[in-house]
Motif scaffolding. Structure first.
Motif, PDB file in Angstrom:
ATOM      1  N   LEU A   1       7.856 -20.931  -9.236  1.00  0.00           N
ATOM      2  CA  LEU A   1       7.543 -20.543 -10.610  1.00  0.00           C
ATOM      3  C   LEU A   1       6.794 -19.216 -10.654  1.00  0.00           C
ATOM      4  O   LEU A   1       5.710 -19.084 -10.080  1.00  0.00           O
ATOM      5  CB  LEU A   1       6.700 -21.634 -11.282  1.00  0.00           C
ATOM      6  N   SER A   2       7.343 -18.236 -11.342  1.00  0.00           N
ATOM      7  CA  SER A   2       6.622 -16.988 -11.576  1.00  0.00           C
ATOM      8  C   SER A   2       5.763 -17.148 -12.824  1.00  0.00           C
ATOM      9  O   SER A   2       6.046 -17.978 -13.696  1.00  0.00           O
ATOM     10  CB  SER A   2       7.589 -15.823 -11.745  1.00  0.00           C
ATOM     11  N   LEU A   3       4.705 -16.354 -12.904  1.00  0.00           N
ATOM     12  CA  LEU A   3       3.817 -16.422 -14.057  1.00  0.00           C
ATOM     13  C   LEU A   3       4.567 -16.110 -15.348  1.00  0.00           C
ATOM     14  O   LEU A   3       4.365 -16.772 -16.380  1.00  0.00           O
ATOM     15  CB  LEU A   3       2.651 -15.448 -13.857  1.00  0.00           C
ATOM     16  N   THR A   4       5.426 -15.123 -15.310  1.00  0.00           N
ATOM     17  CA  THR A   4       6.198 -14.782 -16.506  1.00  0.00           C
ATOM     18  C   THR A   4       7.182 -15.895 -16.870  1.00  0.00           C
ATOM     19  O   THR A   4       7.395 -16.194 -18.044  1.00  0.00           O
ATOM     20  CB  THR A   4       6.949 -13.462 -16.288  1.00  0.00           C
ATOM     21  N   LYS A   5       7.774 -16.531 -15.862  1.00  0.00           N
ATOM     22  CA  LYS A   5       8.716 -17.616 -16.143  1.00  0.00           C
ATOM     23  C   LYS A   5       8.003 -18.837 -16.717  1.00  0.00           C
ATOM     24  O   LYS A   5       8.608 -19.640 -17.443  1.00  0.00           O
ATOM     25  CB  LYS A   5       9.473 -18.008 -14.877  1.00  0.00           C
TER      26      LYS A   5
ATOM     27  N   TYR B   1       0.856  -1.189   0.000  1.00  0.00           N
ATOM     28  CA  TYR B   1       0.000   0.000   0.000  1.00  0.00           C
ATOM     29  C   TYR B   1       0.889   1.234   0.000  1.00  0.00           C
ATOM     30  O   TYR B   1       1.829   1.332   0.793  1.00  0.00           O
ATOM     31  CB  TYR B   1      -0.876  -0.019   1.260  1.00  0.00           C
ATOM     32  N   GLY B   2       0.618   2.150  -0.905  1.00  0.00           N
ATOM     33  CA  GLY B   2       1.304   3.427  -0.900  1.00  0.00           C
ATOM     34  C   GLY B   2       2.687   3.424  -1.525  1.00  0.00           C
ATOM     35  O   GLY B   2       3.220   4.466  -1.866  1.00  0.00           O
ATOM     36  N   GLY B   3       3.316   2.271  -1.658  1.00  0.00           N
ATOM     37  CA  GLY B   3       4.668   2.181  -2.198  1.00  0.00           C
ATOM     38  C   GLY B   3       5.153   0.746  -2.205  1.00  0.00           C
ATOM     39  O   GLY B   3       4.368  -0.193  -2.084  1.00  0.00           O
ATOM     40  N   SER B   4       6.489   0.578  -2.351  1.00  0.00           N
ATOM     41  CA  SER B   4       7.085  -0.766  -2.435  1.00  0.00           C
ATOM     42  C   SER B   4       6.416  -1.570  -3.544  1.00  0.00           C
ATOM     43  O   SER B   4       5.970  -2.705  -3.341  1.00  0.00           O
ATOM     44  CB  SER B   4       6.988  -1.497  -1.096  1.00  0.00           C
ATOM     45  N   SER B   5       6.374  -0.980  -4.731  1.00  0.00           N
ATOM     46  CA  SER B   5       5.655  -1.580  -5.860  1.00  0.00           C
ATOM     47  C   SER B   5       6.111  -2.997  -6.165  1.00  0.00           C
ATOM     48  O   SER B   5       5.312  -3.837  -6.602  1.00  0.00           O
ATOM     49  CB  SER B   5       5.831  -0.710  -7.106  1.00  0.00           C
ATOM     50  N   TRP B   6       7.406  -3.262  -5.938  1.00  0.00           N
ATOM     51  CA  TRP B   6       7.940  -4.581  -6.271  1.00  0.00           C
ATOM     52  C   TRP B   6       7.258  -5.696  -5.476  1.00  0.00           C
ATOM     53  O   TRP B   6       7.231  -6.843  -5.910  1.00  0.00           O
ATOM     54  CB  TRP B   6       9.449  -4.606  -6.036  1.00  0.00           C
ATOM     55  N   LEU B   7       6.686  -5.354  -4.317  1.00  0.00           N
ATOM     56  CA  LEU B   7       5.954  -6.359  -3.541  1.00  0.00           C
ATOM     57  C   LEU B   7       4.660  -6.733  -4.266  1.00  0.00           C
ATOM     58  O   LEU B   7       4.261  -7.906  -4.281  1.00  0.00           O
ATOM     59  CB  LEU B   7       5.650  -5.842  -2.140  1.00  0.00           C
ATOM     60  N   GLY B   8       4.008  -5.753  -4.873  1.00  0.00           N
ATOM     61  CA  GLY B   8       2.807  -6.039  -5.660  1.00  0.00           C
ATOM     62  C   GLY B   8       3.135  -6.829  -6.912  1.00  0.00           C
ATOM     63  O   GLY B   8       2.423  -7.770  -7.270  1.00  0.00           O
ATOM     64  N   HIS B   9       4.208  -6.450  -7.600  1.00  0.00           N
ATOM     65  CA  HIS B   9       4.610  -7.175  -8.807  1.00  0.00           C
ATOM     66  C   HIS B   9       4.899  -8.640  -8.492  1.00  0.00           C
ATOM     67  O   HIS B   9       4.419  -9.549  -9.178  1.00  0.00           O
ATOM     68  CB  HIS B   9       5.862  -6.543  -9.420  1.00  0.00           C
ATOM     69  N   SER B  10       5.709  -8.862  -7.464  1.00  0.00           N
ATOM     70  CA  SER B  10       6.129 -10.228  -7.140  1.00  0.00           C
ATOM     71  C   SER B  10       4.973 -11.063  -6.601  1.00  0.00           C
ATOM     72  O   SER B  10       4.901 -12.268  -6.860  1.00  0.00           O
ATOM     73  CB  SER B  10       7.290 -10.207  -6.143  1.00  0.00           C
ATOM     74  N   THR B  11       4.051 -10.436  -5.859  1.00  0.00           N
ATOM     75  CA  THR B  11       2.884 -11.175  -5.367  1.00  0.00           C
ATOM     76  C   THR B  11       2.023 -11.643  -6.534  1.00  0.00           C
ATOM     77  O   THR B  11       1.579 -12.800  -6.575  1.00  0.00           O
ATOM     78  CB  THR B  11       2.049 -10.299  -4.424  1.00  0.00           C
ATOM     79  N   THR B  12       1.786 -10.762  -7.500  1.00  0.00           N
ATOM     80  CA  THR B  12       0.977 -11.126  -8.674  1.00  0.00           C
ATOM     81  C   THR B  12       1.618 -12.261  -9.453  1.00  0.00           C
ATOM     82  O   THR B  12       0.939 -13.211  -9.854  1.00  0.00           O
ATOM     83  CB  THR B  12       0.810  -9.911  -9.598  1.00  0.00           C
ATOM     84  N   MET B  13       2.917 -12.177  -9.659  1.00  0.00           N
ATOM     85  CA  MET B  13       3.579 -13.129 -10.526  1.00  0.00           C
ATOM     86  C   MET B  13       3.945 -14.443  -9.831  1.00  0.00           C
ATOM     87  O   MET B  13       4.037 -15.484 -10.481  1.00  0.00           O
ATOM     88  CB  MET B  13       4.844 -12.488 -11.110  1.00  0.00           C
ATOM     89  N   SER B  14       4.135 -14.426  -8.528  1.00  0.00           N
ATOM     90  CA  SER B  14       4.563 -15.641  -7.831  1.00  0.00           C
ATOM     91  C   SER B  14       3.410 -16.464  -7.283  1.00  0.00           C
ATOM     92  O   SER B  14       3.546 -17.668  -7.048  1.00  0.00           O
ATOM     93  CB  SER B  14       5.484 -15.277  -6.660  1.00  0.00           C
TER      94      SER B  14
ATOM     95  N   TYR C   1      14.646 -14.598 -11.808  1.00  0.00           N
ATOM     96  CA  TYR C   1      13.442 -15.162 -11.208  1.00  0.00           C
ATOM     97  C   TYR C   1      12.241 -14.988 -12.134  1.00  0.00           C
ATOM     98  O   TYR C   1      11.418 -15.900 -12.280  1.00  0.00           O
ATOM     99  CB  TYR C   1      13.136 -14.506  -9.851  1.00  0.00           C
ATOM    100  N   TYR C   2      12.119 -13.837 -12.752  1.00  0.00           N
ATOM    101  CA  TYR C   2      10.961 -13.573 -13.597  1.00  0.00           C
ATOM    102  C   TYR C   2      11.050 -14.256 -14.965  1.00  0.00           C
ATOM    103  O   TYR C   2      10.100 -14.203 -15.741  1.00  0.00           O
ATOM    104  CB  TYR C   2      10.771 -12.064 -13.776  1.00  0.00           C
ATOM    105  N   GLY C   3      12.176 -14.873 -15.268  1.00  0.00           N
ATOM    106  CA  GLY C   3      12.291 -15.609 -16.521  1.00  0.00           C
ATOM    107  C   GLY C   3      12.235 -14.726 -17.745  1.00  0.00           C
ATOM    108  O   GLY C   3      11.578 -15.069 -18.736  1.00  0.00           O
ATOM    109  N   LEU C   4      12.900 -13.590 -17.697  1.00  0.00           N
ATOM    110  CA  LEU C   4      12.898 -12.649 -18.814  1.00  0.00           C
ATOM    111  C   LEU C   4      14.203 -12.782 -19.600  1.00  0.00           C
ATOM    112  O   LEU C   4      15.289 -12.612 -19.047  1.00  0.00           O
ATOM    113  CB  LEU C   4      12.728 -11.224 -18.289  1.00  0.00           C
TER     114      LEU C   4
END
Length: 564
Positions: free
Chosen positions: A332-336, A300-313, A362-365
């Protein structure tokens, strides 16, 4: 005749002529009073900005009574040492309370003294990008001096008060006993003043809060490490992942700070809703359909990478330790999952990344384009390194528009809606973007961060405009460059800070899936999402960590769990 050698009794005149005992100077009383006020304020200080009210400081702190009793009991040298050490401890507790205030105001949670120190560096970078390098340096210097001054003053104040108590031992002892009896009586009867209990143990409670956070963090670290090892799709072979999306160009896009408040707050919603309605109609004319719902973000409010990783993991990643654990894991991440199939090229477009980014593995990019690899020569817009419209055009020019043997899976992070929401870019003709230098005039004509950052009303207004810009840029890009095989998934990473979203706002963010192929949206019919880009108020709400598995299952993936 004898002569008396005894001293004659003093006469009345002798008594009147004797010098009076000097009274304490005004300065001494002033220093003592200020020391008492500092200690009492520190003992009663709440850890949230909305709680900073007068009634919080009209209470009797039990810690002051205990401290007075200890000072009266100890010999001089131990007393001075204990007073100084406890004063420093009180200063540290005050600093933690102040950090709690800041973190609650910006991130909707308290400060974690194990995990959050490294975020202070991010805060310094944010101030530098928003307010300039000079302000950032002065802020750091001022913060360090404030910490040292506070620690010194609380230590000196405790020593001063202990000396005063001992110098007036009889009165101090009586006063301490009276205060103790008053505290016990108020506590037993539940007496209140101004709606707050008169008997207070705020400092002890604050210490308990910090101790609980530490123990909970240590326990959580071990428990989450075990949780991250278990994966519903961890052993699924690539051939059984995402078969129903084969041949599609899939794009996952996060819009910075795009939260429910943008759609439902009375100040921001009118403009954002118009943009979503207009964009929905424009996409419909271009042959696209969309479905939208809500996800509850892990941050909430910041730390965007926590939202990204939660969605993908598919894991709930709400702190930095969990993030580090997942990034170092094989979960396994969704992108990976796309990379694991061997059927897609995988690319990340990260205009907010300005340094090494080991998370790429980790994200498999296969390839990541950071802020320095997109060819941008224009100005920064506060924290955002480049306008979203430019980042999307660069993605088209360098990645999406090129011929390839495989379809493309892309993860794009759009940053123009990052606080402080000033200055905000404006849409320009796509053919005129060039290297981005045309944004010089737009950036110079924009509002200054200093005019926005301290004004809640202006912050809300400008935040809403920034979301309108980001959504417009993304949907126009899709209209312009999308194909029959394009599938766009876009969502917010978290709500904006409390100054914009409100002190009791939810953590929900909108999410939309857009495609031309009706079979793509048919796969998620049972999700009951709202038609169009604007999710209905009562549209389904899932935890953000639920999205990965739902998405994989919807598009034909076969679960093969890995052991925990």
């Amino acid at each position: 005749m004898s002569v008396s050698t005894s001293t004659p009794p003093p006469t009345e005149d002798v008594v009147l002529d004797a010098p009076e005992r000097p009274r304490p100077p005004l300065l001494r009383w002033t220093v003592t009073t200020l020391a008492a006020l500092l200690v009492l304020t520190a003992l009663l200080l709440p850890n949230a900005l909305p709680a900073l009210k007068v009634n919080r400081f009209t209470r009797i702190p039990v810690e002051a009574i205990i401290g007075a009793a200890v000072a009266l009991w100890l010999p001089r040298r131990p007393r001075v040492i204990v007073a100084a050490v406890s004063g420093v401890g009180l200063g540290v507790l005050t600093i933690l309370n102040l950090l709690d205030m800041g973190f609650r105001d910006y991130l909707g949670r308290g400060f974690n003294m194990i995990l959050d120190w490294e975020l202070l560096d991010d805060a310094q970078s944010y101030v530098k990008d928003s307010m300039g390098g000079t302000v950032a340096v002065l802020a750091v210097i001022g913060s360090v001096l404030l910490v040292l001054l506070l620690l010194s003053l609380t230590a000196l104040a405790m020593v001063r008060l202990s000396n005063v108590l001992v110098a007036n031992r009889a009165k101090a002892t009586r006063g301490t006993l009276i205060a103790a009896m008053a505290w016990i009586t108020c506590y037993a009867l539940g007496l209140q003043l101004g709606g707050m209990p008169i008997a207070a143990d705020r400092a002890a409670a604050a210490l308990k809060i910090q101790a609980t956070r530490v123990t909970d963090t240590i326990r959580d670290e071990a428990a989450f490490a075990r949780e991250a090892k278990a994966d519903t799709f961890g052993a699924t072979p690539g051939s059984q992942l995402l078969p129903d999306l084969r041949g599609k160009d899939v794009i996952f896009t996060f819009i910075e700070s795009y939260g429910r408040s943008a759609i439902e707050d009375p100040v921001m919603a009118p403009g954002v809703d118009r943009t979503l309605t207009t964009s929905t109609e424009a996409l419909k004319k271009a042959g696209y359909s969309a479905r939208s719902g809500w996800l509850t973000s892990a941050t909430y409010g910041g730390s965007s990478w926590l939202g990204h990783s939660t969605t993908m993991s598919g894991l709930w990643i709400d702190n930095q330790q969990r993030y580090r654990t997942v990034m170092a894991s094989d979960h396994l991440s969704l992108t990976k999952a796309f990379q694991k199939t061997g059927a897609w090229d995988t690319v990340g477009v990260m205009p907010g990344i300005q340094k090494g980014w080991p998370e790429q593995r980790y994200y498999g990019l296969d390839k990541v384009y950071n802020a320095f690899q997109l060819g941008y020569q224009g100005p920064k817009f506060s924290w955002s390194t480049m306008p979203d419209q430019y980042a999307l055009e660069a993605f088209q020019r360098q990645v999406h528009g090129k011929k390839r043997d495989k379809p493309l899976m892309s993860e794009i992070i759009l940053t123009s809606s990052h606080q402080p929401w000033a200055p905000i870019p404006k849409m320009v003709d796509w053919n005129d973007l060039g290297d981005g230098k045309l944004f010089d005039a737009i950036q110079k004509a924009g509002k200054k961060p200093s005019d926005i950052i301290t004004d809640p009303t202006k912050s809300r207004e400008e935040y809403g405009k920034s979301i309108q810009y980001s959504v417009t840029a993304l949907t126009q890009w899709l209209e312009r460059y999308g194909t029959k095989n394009t599938v766009l998934v876009f969502l917010g990473d978290h709500q904006p800070i409390a100054r914009v979203s409100g002190n009791h706002a939810s953590r929900d963010v909108p999410i939309s899936i857009v495609a031309k192929d009706p079979k793509v949206l048919a796969k998620i019919t049972d999700w009951n999402w709202t038609e169009g880009l604007k999710p209905a108020h009562n549209a389904p709400v899932w935890k953000m960590s639920a999205f990965r598995d739902r998405f994989l299952k919807a598009y034909g993936s076969t679960p093969h769990p890995s052991a925990g």
